[in-house]
Design an enzyme around this catalytic site. Sequence first.
Site, PDB file in Angstrom:
ATOM      1  N   TYR A 205     -14.600  65.485  31.715  1.00 35.83           N
ATOM      2  CA  TYR A 205     -13.446  65.783  31.223  1.00 35.83           C
ATOM      3  C   TYR A 205     -13.106  64.266  30.609  1.00 35.83           C
ATOM      4  O   TYR A 205     -13.785  63.740  30.122  1.00 35.83           O
ATOM      5  CB  TYR A 205     -12.233  66.548  31.972  1.00 35.83           C
ATOM      6  CG  TYR A 205     -11.444  67.249  31.039  1.00 35.83           C
ATOM      7  CD1 TYR A 205     -11.866  68.095  29.907  1.00 35.83           C
ATOM      8  CD2 TYR A 205     -10.026  67.000  31.436  1.00 35.83           C
ATOM      9  CE1 TYR A 205     -10.743  68.780  29.265  1.00 35.83           C
ATOM     10  CE2 TYR A 205      -8.746  67.490  30.628  1.00 35.83           C
ATOM     11  CZ  TYR A 205      -9.411  68.422  29.451  1.00 35.83           C
ATOM     12  OH  TYR A 205      -8.285  68.858  28.822  1.00 35.83           O
TER      13      TYR A 205
ATOM     14  N   GLU B 286      -3.835  75.108  25.297  1.00 34.73           N
ATOM     15  CA  GLU B 286      -4.122  73.849  25.417  1.00 34.73           C
ATOM     16  C   GLU B 286      -4.272  73.249  24.043  1.00 34.73           C
ATOM     17  O   GLU B 286      -4.872  73.644  23.071  1.00 34.73           O
ATOM     18  CB  GLU B 286      -5.373  73.717  25.982  1.00 34.73           C
ATOM     19  CG  GLU B 286      -5.715  72.210  26.370  1.00 34.73           C
ATOM     20  CD  GLU B 286      -5.285  71.630  27.624  1.00 34.73           C
ATOM     21  OE1 GLU B 286      -5.199  70.281  27.664  1.00 34.73           O
ATOM     22  OE2 GLU B 286      -4.429  72.358  28.353  1.00 34.73           O
ATOM     23  N   ASP B 287      -3.544  72.150  23.797  1.00 37.91           N
ATOM     24  CA  ASP B 287      -3.720  71.150  22.557  1.00 37.91           C
ATOM     25  C   ASP B 287      -3.428  71.858  21.330  1.00 37.91           C
ATOM     26  O   ASP B 287      -4.017  71.744  20.149  1.00 37.91           O
ATOM     27  CB  ASP B 287      -4.864  70.492  22.664  1.00 37.91           C
ATOM     28  CG  ASP B 287      -5.197  69.348  23.733  1.00 37.91           C
ATOM     29  OD1 ASP B 287      -4.275  69.201  24.382  1.00 37.91           O
ATOM     30  OD2 ASP B 287      -6.267  68.982  23.841  1.00 37.91           O
TER      31      ASP B 287
ATOM     32  N   ASP C 296      -0.623  74.257  29.611  1.00 44.19           N
ATOM     33  CA  ASP C 296      -0.891  72.983  30.367  1.00 44.19           C
ATOM     34  C   ASP C 296      -0.433  71.773  29.808  1.00 44.19           C
ATOM     35  O   ASP C 296       0.026  70.628  30.618  1.00 44.19           O
ATOM     36  CB  ASP C 296      -2.302  72.798  30.462  1.00 44.19           C
ATOM     37  CG  ASP C 296      -2.727  71.740  31.857  1.00 44.19           C
ATOM     38  OD1 ASP C 296      -2.262  72.044  32.893  1.00 44.19           O
ATOM     39  OD2 ASP C 296      -3.383  70.860  31.406  1.00 44.19           O
ATOM     40  N   ASP C 297      -0.127  71.660  28.715  1.00 39.30           N
ATOM     41  CA  ASP C 297       0.327  70.477  27.955  1.00 39.30           C
ATOM     42  C   ASP C 297       1.610  70.088  28.092  1.00 39.30           C
ATOM     43  O   ASP C 297       2.265  69.141  28.561  1.00 39.30           O
ATOM     44  CB  ASP C 297       0.170  70.538  26.425  1.00 39.30           C
ATOM     45  CG  ASP C 297      -1.222  70.359  25.839  1.00 39.30           C
ATOM     46  OD1 ASP C 297      -1.974  69.656  26.551  1.00 39.30           O
ATOM     47  OD2 ASP C 297      -1.510  71.383  25.044  1.00 39.30           O
TER      48      ASP C 297
ATOM     49  N   ASN D 115      -3.652  59.759  27.096  1.00 42.22           N
ATOM     50  CA  ASN D 115      -5.275  59.774  27.146  1.00 42.22           C
ATOM     51  C   ASN D 115      -5.768  59.403  25.570  1.00 42.22           C
ATOM     52  O   ASN D 115      -5.223  59.689  24.961  1.00 42.22           O
ATOM     53  CB  ASN D 115      -5.954  61.153  27.659  1.00 42.22           C
ATOM     54  CG  ASN D 115      -5.560  61.180  29.121  1.00 42.22           C
ATOM     55  OD1 ASN D 115      -6.007  60.336  30.046  1.00 42.22           O
ATOM     56  ND2 ASN D 115      -4.795  62.204  29.634  1.00 42.22           N
TER      57      ASN D 115
ATOM     58  N   LYS E 253     -12.234  71.941  30.424  1.00 43.38           N
ATOM     59  CA  LYS E 253     -11.167  72.543  31.256  1.00 43.38           C
ATOM     60  C   LYS E 253     -11.426  73.394  32.258  1.00 43.38           C
ATOM     61  O   LYS E 253     -11.160  73.497  33.514  1.00 43.38           O
ATOM     62  CB  LYS E 253      -9.996  73.011  30.464  1.00 43.38           C
ATOM     63  CG  LYS E 253      -8.511  72.679  31.113  1.00 43.38           C
ATOM     64  CD  LYS E 253      -7.728  71.516  30.599  1.00 43.38           C
ATOM     65  CE  LYS E 253      -6.351  71.401  31.339  1.00 43.38           C
ATOM     66  NZ  LYS E 253      -5.699  70.181  30.781  1.00 43.38           N
TER      67      LYS E 253
ATOM     68  N   ARG F 293      -4.172  69.437  18.098  1.00 45.61           N
ATOM     69  CA  ARG F 293      -3.788  68.093  18.708  1.00 45.61           C
ATOM     70  C   ARG F 293      -4.645  67.824  19.890  1.00 45.61           C
ATOM     71  O   ARG F 293      -3.871  68.086  20.848  1.00 45.61           O
ATOM     72  CB  ARG F 293      -2.181  68.231  18.921  1.00 45.61           C
ATOM     73  CG  ARG F 293      -1.463  67.027  19.046  1.00 45.61           C
ATOM     74  CD  ARG F 293      -0.400  67.064  20.144  1.00 45.61           C
ATOM     75  NE  ARG F 293      -1.283  67.319  21.594  1.00 45.61           N
ATOM     76  CZ  ARG F 293      -0.696  67.477  22.730  1.00 45.61           C
ATOM     77  NH1 ARG F 293       0.595  67.268  22.743  1.00 45.61           N
ATOM     78  NH2 ARG F 293      -1.277  67.597  23.911  1.00 45.61           N
TER      79      ARG F 293
END
Length: 569
Positions: free
Chosen positions: A91, A233-234, A254-255, A398, A162, A144
């Site tokens: 990851y 996610e994202d 999760d973000d 990150n 993930k 994103r």
Amino acid sequence: MATTSLSPAPSTGCYDTTLSTGARKYLKSYGLTPPAVESYEIQAKRCLAQLQSKTTPIDKYLYLSGLRNANVHLFYRLAIDHMKALTPLIYTPVVGEACLKWSQIYLQPEGLYLSFADKGHISTVLHNWPQNHVEITVVTDGSRILGLGDLGINGMGIPVGKLALYSACGGIRPDATLPLTLDLGTGNKAFREDPLYMGSRRGKVTAEEEAEFLDELMEALIERWPGIVIQYEDFKNPFPSLERYTGRYSMFNDDIQGTGAVILAGIINAVKRNGVAIKDQRAVLMGAGSAAVGVAKQIVQFFIQEGLSEDEARQCFWLVDTKGLVTNDRGDKLADHKTYFSRKDNDAKQYKTLSEVVENVKPTILMGLCTIGGIFDAGILKKMGQWNKHPIIFPLSNPSDNSECNFEDAMKYTDGRVLFASGSPFDSVEFEGKSITPGQGNNMYVFPGIGLGTILSKATTVTQSMIYASATSLSTSLNKQEVSDGWLYPEIGRIRDVSVVVAMGVIRAAQEAGVDREVRIKNMGDEELEKWVRSKMYDPHSETKVIEDEVSGMAGGDQQGLSTEKSHL
């Protein structure tokens, strides 16, 4: 949890060289692998040598991806036994490079792609996924990815990576996971014009079109797999879907929620050590996007639990974006998610840089979620050390190049007094003759436990209390040595034990909220519940025995032809 499939395919582990000769014959995989029946130790020696021979991080990533597709149980044995070394390759940070190059390095299917052109028949496409039992999916539109921007379908590396951690860290069976990427167009013009780009060559769909597509997707997912846990996610703007689907589905983002929970756990432990009362904490966040707001709101909830009013808790935060301090009278139209923390006590003065804000606030807590590498410069770090006995500094962006500062500088400019956690991993540093290990506020500490607890409790929705419980549970998961050494997070090698603690907290919160449906565990005490949770976790080290036992049972107990040679797991 799903049972092992015995159809001879690499992803089921039926080509595992630890299987006996008799098992291979029964599975009709005999002859498709070399004849030796190996121990795991021999497998590991070979694989680690092959991995070591790869010279670049992306080559190591590709090797591990190939191994996961060829021998899934061996991959997870290695991942569990070498968690600290392999996690960055599976990851973050290496997955960022993999996503940038996804269309260039693509080798085999690793998930399901849904295009905007599939609108109206999403359910039909979902039925192409070969697994009839899916417990959790990670879904992204790639708009994103980390701090890398809109990567379109190249973002598939995120759901794949993930979910690998859901299995390795949280014990969710790999064949019960679904990596899902939505091709809703991309605003990345370079990708659209790249002949190797594997997504549709159209601009991003409108917000209204996206909402309609997601509505159809959510209904199709629960129709295909009732009870599925859905992690978003994202997404560039994650708030509409979170607000729209919370309470209706077993979903979380999760973000926003995972990041908030894992950072809250670190903050809980840090504020216990920095000697400043909750009411006197002053937190500056460089970054005011969805992740930053999610983090700040989770900490607000903690401050409220510690006795502050909501308004008092909110006033402990100063958010800074590219235009400076977020204020009511700055003159621009604030995004909706920023208004909760917008300041009105700035006396019409606008602070346009992080340095100006820091000088004015003199924070006890400095966090970064802006992806601007090195913005916590020597001057800012020195001042944090001057103002605080133990400054709390969390550069959370990150990948590593985007981190607001590194651990070595944070230690150097605060004379070793910093309480530090980062989003990406950093090496230990030597300070006054001691090796100091930095904390890493990695979401992998919480999302596997959130997913596992939600699945096992059969929760109808993921409540905010379940997310909060994941944070408080994580904060209590450190062992005595870790607490004595001043760590903010547990050692990553203990992640499966940590996931059990987090999952139990999530289950208890689901029970208290009345959203659980697993009646068998309602009256279990903690010791019994822990044993039950562990019994439900996927263990790749036991898979050879499981398959051997299943083959033995299916053969009616006839052991003739089955080799007595067993693997050493």
